[in-house]
Motif scaffolding. Structure first.
Motif, PDB file in Angstrom:
ATOM      1  N   SER A 443       0.824  -1.204   0.000  1.00 25.33           N
ATOM      2  CA  SER A 443       0.000   0.000   0.000  1.00 25.33           C
ATOM      3  C   SER A 443       0.864   1.262   0.000  1.00 25.33           C
ATOM      4  CB  SER A 443      -0.922  -0.006   1.224  1.00 25.33           C
ATOM      5  OG  SER A 443      -1.687   1.172   1.284  1.00 25.33           O
ATOM      6  N   THR A 445       4.018   1.525  -0.981  1.00 24.40           N
ATOM      7  CA  THR A 445       4.745   1.595  -2.250  1.00 24.40           C
ATOM      8  C   THR A 445       3.856   2.131  -3.354  1.00 24.40           C
ATOM      9  OG1 THR A 445       6.127  -0.284  -1.580  1.00 24.40           O
ATOM     10  CG2 THR A 445       6.088   0.271  -3.913  1.00 24.40           C
ATOM     11  N   SER A 446       2.626   1.679  -3.375  1.00 24.08           N
ATOM     12  CA  SER A 446       1.674   2.138  -4.384  1.00 24.08           C
ATOM     13  C   SER A 446       1.407   3.631  -4.251  1.00 24.08           C
ATOM     14  CB  SER A 446       0.363   1.353  -4.258  1.00 24.08           C
ATOM     15  OG  SER A 446      -0.594   1.818  -5.191  1.00 24.08           O
ATOM     16  N   ALA A 450       2.451   6.520  -7.022  1.00 17.69           N
ATOM     17  CA  ALA A 450       1.392   7.309  -7.665  1.00 17.69           C
ATOM     18  C   ALA A 450       1.593   8.806  -7.472  1.00 17.69           C
ATOM     19  CB  ALA A 450       0.026   6.895  -7.108  1.00 17.69           C
TER      20      ALA A 450
END
Length: 555
Positions: A443, A445-446, A450
């Motif tokens: 989560s 890293t995402s 983004a």
């Protein structure tokens, strides 16, 4: 790979010596930690010396890297000054702080004439003498049987020797070894523990590296009955109890300080009244302050009155699983399940990250943290699982090395390759310690991935960029690390960068203002977003002295 012996003390010899000294301290670190009983038996002298020299190595390598494009090699003065500065800003503990002053003393001789490409044995003799003298001057109350005695003996032996740098280095090392063997007869706590002085043992390792630099031969290991006791773990708890029963202070306080000489003189007097083991090293406006006190807050406040303290580290002396002071026992805090360790570029962001529960490592402009600092922060976080946020593309290798070392110590570490502090903010915003570790890392890293990142800064010199040739003083706008705008006005450049980023869409703009950013820039950019981009929110933070005028994140 074998080192090529150096005939003279030049820039390459400085580089070689630093590298060999780091290797030597790496091999001896656990041994030195094990015999650390004075001034406090906290078992970290070897580690502190290693981290101090690691910082010196990083600074020297940075100087050589600047010459990698065919400009030749740095001068002796440049390399020596980098070594001393790196040791000063990275000094750890009592012995590390003294070692940094020993190196600074040497540099006062080695860099006296910036036009001299190298020095010989006579110059090295003078440098070793100045090193020993300056270290004694930096310690408020010098004690015999410590690293100071070893340094003095090394300088004395060097002065009795004629010859080249190799002969002088060998004499200094032999004099230091003999003095190290005598330390238990000079200091009762060493005699009781059956060991030699830990700081002195570290200096002998550093001088052995100096011998190898000039001769290509590594001197034999420290021998003798007392030195062999180093290989057996000392009863640190018993020695620490002795110190505490004698009324030793409860805290170690260390910080870097930007201040004038006159203010530092007053600071020495005040800190000397507050505690003991006072060492103040440095000069030219930058100092490293080390003291043991009961009132850590008062020690920091004294630094604030003298100048600008930063990289403040306060350590409570602990024994085993309890903190002991005046007969009272308090359990050490339990190891947390998970923590976040982040590198941040300014004091303002450090406060923001800390409020969010992260353990921070401050990266000042031109002073990136070494891997040892990151490992130290991981240990300070005191958790079974660590999420590491380097927040700088140039720190990826440093962070990876720190992660590997922490894993070797049994800590589970996930490295999220954040390239900017704004990506770190996005990752931290979705961090949930109660989630499974892998899910939390995915989560975070995402969220970081983004987030596009940008910065507005001022060019320090003429250079070629993706947007053309810039001149020193030009305002640069960078998106994802590439220069996209060259201009003269900070607000105009920031607006252009922001428009380019939002042209690809976004829901949240994060602005992190540096101390030198224009006063009205945040209001201007917020208005720009509000008027031109519907349903996009803006959040503003004060980053402090972060090296850039403005950081921008778009999620």
């Amino acid at each position: 790979m074998a080192q090529v012996p150096q005939t003279f003390f030049d820039a390459l010899a400085v580089r070689t010596w630093c590298s060999l000294a780091l290797e030597a301290l790496g091999r001896a670190r656990e041994e030195i930690d094990a015999i650390n009983v004075y001034p406090v038996a906290d078992g970290d002298t070897g580690t502190n010396l290693y981290l101090t020299v690691e910082s010196a190595v990083a600074a020297v390598e940075a100087v050589f890297a600047a010459y990698d494009d065919g400009k030749g090699t740095p001068s002796l003065a440049d390399a020596a000054r980098a070594m001393a500065h790196g040791a000063l800003i990275g000094a750890r503990g009592n012995s590390g702080t003294i070692l940094s002053q020993l190196l600074r003393g040497m540099v006062q001789v080695l860099a006296a004439d910036r036009g001299t490409p190298h020095t010989d044995g006579a110059g090295l003799r003078l440098a070793l003498r100045r090193a020993a003298d300056s270290a004694r001057e930096a310690v408020a109350h010098p004690v015999e049987g410590t690293v100071l005695s070893v340094a003095t003996a090394a300088a004395d032996a060097a002065e009795r020797t004629n010859g080249d740098c190799g002969a002088v280095a060998r004499a200094a090392h032999e004099g230091a070894r003999a003095a190290l063997e005598a330390t238990p007869r000079q200091l009762a706590v060493l005699e009781r523990a059956g060991v030699v002085d830990a700081g002195g043992r570290g200096l002998v390792a550093v001088l052995a590296a100096l011998v190898e630099t000039f001769t290509g031969e590594s001197p034999g290991a420290v021998l003798g009955a007392r030195a062999r006791a180093a290989h057996a773990r000392v009863d640190v708890e018993e020695c620490a109890d002795d110190v505490l029963e004698e009324g030793g202070p409860a805290f170690e306080v260390i910080y870097l300080l930007e201040a004038e000489d006159t203010a530092v003189a007053r600071l020495r007097t005040r800190l000397d009244a507050l505690g003991d083991s006072l060492v103040v090293v440095g000069g030219d406006g930058l100092w490293n302050v080390h003291v043991h006190v009961d009132d850590a807050g008062a020690a920091v406040e004294a630094g604030v009155e003298a100048g600008r303290p930063y990289r403040i580290r306060i350590t409570h002396f602990a024994v085993g699983d309890v903190h002991t002071r005046g007969g009272a026992e308090r359990p050490v805090r339990e190891r947390a399940q998970r923590a976040v360790v982040a590198v941040v570029p300014g004091e303002g962001l450090a406060g923001l990250y800390t409020e969010a529960g992260a353990t921070t490592v401050l990266a000042r402009p031109g002073e990136p943290p070494a891997s040892g600092e990151l490992v130290e922060a991981v240990r300070r976080a005191h958790a079974r699982e660590i999420v590491l946020l380097p927040n700088d593309a140039d720190l990826r290798h440093t962070a990876a090395a720190a992660a590997e070392q922490a894993r070797a110590e049994g800590i589970r570490v996930a490295l999220i390759p954040t390239r900017s502090a704004v990506q770190g903010i996005a990752a931290l915003a979705v961090h949930e310690p109660g989630r499974r570790f892998d899910e939390d890392v995915v989560s975070m890293t995402s969220a970081a991935g983004a987030t596009r990142y940008a910065e507005v800064t001022v060019a320090e010199r003429q250079s070629w960029t993706m947007a053309g040739i810039c001149q020193a003083g030009d305002v640069l706008g960078l998106v994802d690390g590439d220069v996209v705008v060259i201009g003269a006005d900070v607000t105009a450049a920031a607006e252009t960068v922001l428009d380019r980023m939002l042209s690809a869409g976004g829901e949240l703009v994060t602005l992190v203002l540096g101390d030198d950013a224009p006063e009205a820039i945040a209001d201007h950019l917020e208005a720009r977003v509000r008027e031109s981009y519907l349903a996009v929110d803006t959040v503003v933070y004060r980053g402090g002295r972060q090296g850039t005028l403005l950081l921008i994140g778009v999620e």
